[in-house]
Write an enzyme that holds these catalytic residues in place. Structure first.
Site, mmCIF file in Angstrom:
data_model
loop_
_atom_site.group_PDB
_atom_site.id
_atom_site.type_symbol
_atom_site.label_atom_id
_atom_site.label_comp_id
_atom_site.label_asym_id
_atom_site.label_seq_id
_atom_site.Cartn_x
_atom_site.Cartn_y
_atom_site.Cartn_z
ATOM 1 N N CYS A 148 0.814 -1.227 0.000
ATOM 2 C CA CYS A 148 0.000 0.000 0.000
ATOM 3 C C CYS A 148 0.844 1.271 0.000
ATOM 4 O O CYS A 148 0.327 2.349 -0.260
ATOM 5 C CB CYS A 148 -0.942 0.007 1.192
ATOM 6 S SG CYS A 148 -1.987 -1.446 1.271
ATOM 7 N N ASN A 165 -10.247 -0.226 0.264
ATOM 8 C CA ASN A 165 -8.786 -0.157 0.264
ATOM 9 C C ASN A 165 -8.261 -0.682 -1.074
ATOM 10 O O ASN A 165 -8.375 -1.872 -1.362
ATOM 11 C CB ASN A 165 -8.259 -1.001 1.434
ATOM 12 C CG ASN A 165 -6.741 -0.973 1.544
ATOM 13 O OD1 ASN A 165 -6.044 -0.577 0.612
ATOM 14 N ND2 ASN A 165 -6.239 -1.415 2.680
ATOM 15 N N HIS A 208 -3.113 7.005 2.999
ATOM 16 C CA HIS A 208 -3.555 5.716 2.464
ATOM 17 C C HIS A 208 -4.952 5.425 2.993
ATOM 18 O O HIS A 208 -5.226 5.601 4.180
ATOM 19 C CB HIS A 208 -2.573 4.614 2.876
ATOM 20 C CG HIS A 208 -3.076 3.244 2.564
ATOM 21 N ND1 HIS A 208 -3.615 2.925 1.340
ATOM 22 C CD2 HIS A 208 -3.138 2.111 3.314
ATOM 23 C CE1 HIS A 208 -3.992 1.662 1.354
ATOM 24 N NE2 HIS A 208 -3.715 1.150 2.544
#
Ligand code: UT7
Length: 322
Positions: free
Chosen positions: A123, A277, A247
Site C-alpha cells: 500500500c 482499500n 492511504h
C-alpha cells in the site's frame, strides 16, 4: 517498437527537481455495496461502516487495464505525448503475470517507448514509485509516468468476511516533469520493518491474510512518525499542511493519525467510502479526487502518507501547482 527504446541520463551537471503536471484515475464499473456483502456474508452494513468507513468498493478489470486507463488520463491532462515519456514506474502488488512486469503491458497499451518496471511496496507503493521516479529525473529523465494500480479482489478470499469487506480495485497516475531548481517534491520518507511482514501477507497464488488489529495499531504510529519526518526534511511544520492524502484503509486509522498530527479532517482527502482499500492505487485516487473537486490550489503543501505490508511506510511532501 522503435529502434531505441528507453532513456538514460547522468547526474553530471544536471540536478533537477520534479513537478506534477497531470494526473488521472480509473475505477472499474462494477460497484459492490455493503448491502451486497450483507446478502452473502455473515456481516452487516453497520459493522463495515462503523469499523472501516467503507460503503462500497469497485471490482473488476486487470491491473494493466486500470493502470493504462489512469495513465492515459494523466497524459491527456498533462498534454504529454506518449513519445515524450522517458520512464514508466508502476506500483502494484497484484501484477497480471509473475513475468513480465505489468508495466510492460501498460507501456505497450499506451504506445510508450521508454523503460518500464514494477515496484512492489504494497500500500506504500505509489509513494515509493513517486520518489523513485523523481530520483531518475534528478539524473536526467525529463518526463516520468508514475502509476499505482491494484486488483485486490483477485487476491481476496471473497468468502472471508475479515478481508472481503475491505478491499477494492483501482488505479491512479501522475506525470512528473523535470524542472530547473528544487521542484515540487520538497521532502520524503521511505521505510520498512521486514520483521513485521507476517502481519499482512499473501503467498504466490494465495489470498491475503492479515492480523488487522496489530496492523491498525502500528499503522497509526508509522503514519505519524513518517509524516513528521518528511515534513521536517521539507523544512516545514505540520501546521503548513494544506492537504493530507493518507492511504485509504480505515477511517478510524486516518482520524486517529489526523488527531495526533493536528490536521483536521476538512484538510484530508477521503475516497475510502467509495473505493475501499485499493492498496497502491489509494493515494493517487484520493489525490486525483481532491484535485478534481477543487480542494487544491497552486502553492498548497500536500502531504502523502502511506503504510502497508512489509511493514512499509512512505511519505512525500509536494508543493502543488505548475
Ligand atoms: O492497507 C493495508 C493495511 N491494512 C489495514 O490498515 C487494516 C488495519 N486493520 C483494520 O482496519 C481493522 O483491524 C479491521 C477493519 C480489519 C478489523 O476491525 P477491528 O475493529 O480491529 O475488529 P476485529 O478484527 O478485532 O474484530 C472484532 C469482531 C470479531 O468478532 P469477536 O471475536 O469480537 O466475536 C470479528 O470476528 O468483529 C468480527 N468481524 C466482523 N463482524 C462483522 C470481523 N470482520 C467482520 C465483518 N463483519 N466483516
Amino acid at each position: 517498437m522503435s529502434e531505441r527504446s528507453g532513456a538514460g541520463g547522468s547526474h553530471l551537471g544536471r540536478t533537477s527537481g520534479v513537478a506534477v503536471v497531470g494526473w488521472g484515475v480509473a475505477l472499474p464499473d462494477t460497484a459492490v455495496t455493503n448491502a451486497d456483502l450483507e446478502a452473502r456474508l455473515d456481516t452487516s452494513d453497520r459493522w463495515i461502516t462503523e469499523r472501516t468507513g467503507i460503503r462500497e468498493r469497485r471490482i473488476g478489470g486487470t491491473t494493466g487495464q486500470l493502470a493504462a486507463a489512469a495513465a492515459r488520463q494523466a497524459l491527456i491532462a498533462a498534454d504529454a505525448s506518449p513519445g515524450s515519456v522517458e520512464l514508466l514506474v508502476l506500483a502494484t502488488s497484484t501484477p497480471d503475470q509473475q513475468i513480465p512486469a505489468t508495466a510492460s503491458a501498460v507501456q505497450d497499451a499506451l504506445g510508450l517507448s521508454c523503460g518500464a518496471f514494477d515496484v512492489n511496496a504494497a500500500c506504500s507503493g505509489f509513494v515509493y514509485a513517486l520518489v523513485a521516479g523523481a530520483g531518475t529525473a534528478g539524473v536526467g529523465a525529463r518526463r516520468v509516468l508514475v502509476v499505482g494500480a491494484d486488483v485486490m479482489s483477485r487476491i481476496t478470499d471473497q468468502g472471508d468476511r475479515s478481508t472481503a469487506v475491505l478491499f477494492g480495485d483501482g488505479a491512479g497516475a501522475v506525470v512528473l516533469d523535470a524542472v530547473e531548481g528544487p521542484g515540487q517534491l520538497l521532502g520524503w520518507d521511505l521505510g520498512s520493518d521486514g520483521s513485521l511482514r507476517h502481519l499482512l501477507q499473501a503467498d504466490v497464488g494465495g489470498y491475503i491474510r492479515m492480523e488487522g488489529k496489530e496492523v491498525f495499531r502500528r499503522a497509526v504510529r508509522v503514519m505519524v512518525d513518517s509524516a513528521e519526518a518528511a515534513m521536517a526534511r521539507a523544512g516545514l511544520t505540520l501546521a503548513d499542511v494544506d492537504l493530507l492524502v493518507p492511504h485509504q484503509a480505515n477511517t478510524r486509522i486516518i482520524t486517529a493519525a489526523c488527531e495526533r498530527l493536528g490536521i483536521p479532517m476538512e484538510r484530508t482527502a477521503m475516497v475510502l467510502d467509495r473505493t475501499g482499500n485499493t492498496s497502491a492505487a489509494s493515494i493517487p485516487l484520493a489525490l486525483g479526487d481532491a484535485a478534481q473537486s477543487g480542494m487544491l490550489a497552486k502553492g498548497d503543501v500536500v502531504l502523502l502518507v502511506g503504510f502497508g505490508a512489509g511493514m512499509s511506510w512512505a511519505s512525500a511532501v509536494l508543493r502543488w501547482g505548475p
